[in-house]
Design a protein around this motif. Structure first.
Motif, PDB file in Angstrom:
ATOM      1  N   ALA A   1       0.833  -1.207   0.000  1.00 31.93           N
ATOM      2  CA  ALA A   1       0.000   0.000   0.000  1.00 31.93           C
ATOM      3  C   ALA A   1       0.872   1.263   0.000  1.00 31.93           C
ATOM      4  N   ALA A   2       1.926   1.273   0.803  1.00 30.80           N
ATOM      5  CA  ALA A   2       2.820   2.435   0.848  1.00 30.80           C
ATOM      6  C   ALA A   2       3.509   2.638  -0.494  1.00 30.80           C
TER       7      ALA A   2
ATOM      8  N   GLU B   1       1.079   4.047  -3.069  1.00 32.80           N
ATOM      9  CA  GLU B   1       0.793   5.460  -2.799  1.00 32.80           C
ATOM     10  C   GLU B   1       1.913   6.358  -3.332  1.00 32.80           C
ATOM     11  N   VAL B   2       3.146   6.016  -3.034  1.00 37.36           N
ATOM     12  CA  VAL B   2       4.255   6.855  -3.492  1.00 37.36           C
ATOM     13  C   VAL B   2       4.418   6.744  -5.009  1.00 37.36           C
TER      14      VAL B   2
ATOM     15  N   ALA C   1       2.008   6.403  -7.193  1.00 37.66           N
ATOM     16  CA  ALA C   1       0.981   7.272  -7.783  1.00 37.66           C
ATOM     17  C   ALA C   1       1.401   8.736  -7.722  1.00 37.66           C
ATOM     18  N   ASP C   2       2.062   9.127  -6.658  1.00 41.29           N
ATOM     19  CA  ASP C   2       2.534  10.504  -6.535  1.00 41.29           C
ATOM     20  C   ASP C   2       3.685  10.780  -7.504  1.00 41.29           C
TER      21      ASP C   2
ATOM     22  N   VAL D   1      -1.952   2.955 -12.023  1.00 39.65           N
ATOM     23  CA  VAL D   1      -1.616   2.281 -10.775  1.00 39.65           C
ATOM     24  C   VAL D   1      -1.957   0.789 -10.853  1.00 39.65           C
TER      25      VAL D   1
ATOM     26  N   THR E   1       6.708  10.066   6.265  1.00 37.95           N
ATOM     27  CA  THR E   1       6.409  10.091   4.835  1.00 37.95           C
ATOM     28  C   THR E   1       7.369   9.201   4.069  1.00 37.95           C
TER      29      THR E   1
ATOM     30  N   ARG F   1       9.729  11.134  -4.642  1.00 36.34           N
ATOM     31  CA  ARG F   1       8.799  12.258  -4.669  1.00 36.34           C
ATOM     32  C   ARG F   1       9.548  13.567  -4.899  1.00 36.34           C
TER      33      ARG F   1
END
Length: 176
Positions: free
Chosen positions: A17-18, A21-22, A24-25, A38, A64, A106
């Protein structure tokens, strides 16, 4: 504060999941393209995580996730080699190689050395003698490829483009 590296060889649900998420960013400007969505990435991630020698590093800055890198071992006869155009150098695919499948950081951490730290953390202690990756030569107007060259990678072939992916340059460097 330096990025704290957390290494894993198992893709647990929280780690997955982490990472999603990153991802997608990091890839937000490209998520409209089918290969970068994704869901498409998640399918590749699950496939790679089930492969031999899977490893993943998440770089954390406080609470983060700043970035990630992951890959797995590819051996002789693996489909990884079959995607490349033209013949490989003699004996090139005769031994296991670590395939760096994805790396991303990021925006806030770009240019800070975080990507190199995550990359090096992923490769630390690997048993393979070489690491390979594939890069879009146009990514970042060629800056991404130049970063890899600065890290010691050299081009050795190409993966032809398809309806889902641009032509990619295959790069290699020794480990250790």
């Amino acid at each position: 504060m330096p990025v704290e590296l957390r290494r894993s060889t198992v893709l647990t649900p929280p780690v997955r999941a982490a990472l999603l998420e990153v991802y997608a960013d990091v890839r937000a400007p490209l998520l409209h393209e089918p290969n970068y969505r994704v869901g498409a990435f998640a399918g590749r991630l699950d496939l790679h995580a089930a492969g031999a020698g899977f490893a993943l590093v998440l770089g954390h800055d406080g609470g983060t996730v700043a970035g990630y890198a992951y890959g797995n071992t590819v051996g002789p006869g693996d489909g990884y080699w079959g995607r490349l155009a033209g013949p490989l150098p003699e004996g090139f695919a005769d031994e296991p190689v670590f395939a760096l499948r994805e790396i991303g950081v990021r925006g806030r951490w770009r240019g800070t050395g975080a990507a190199r730290r995550i990359h090096d953390g992923l490769l630390a202690g690997r048993a393979e003698r070489r690491v390979c990756l594939m890069v879009n030569p146009l990514a970042g107007e060629g800056r991404v490829r130049r970063v890899y060259e600065g890290w010691g990678y050299r081009a050795f072939g190409v993966q032809p483009g398809s309806a889902l992916s641009p032509e990619l340059v295959a790069m290699v460097r020794p480990l250790g």
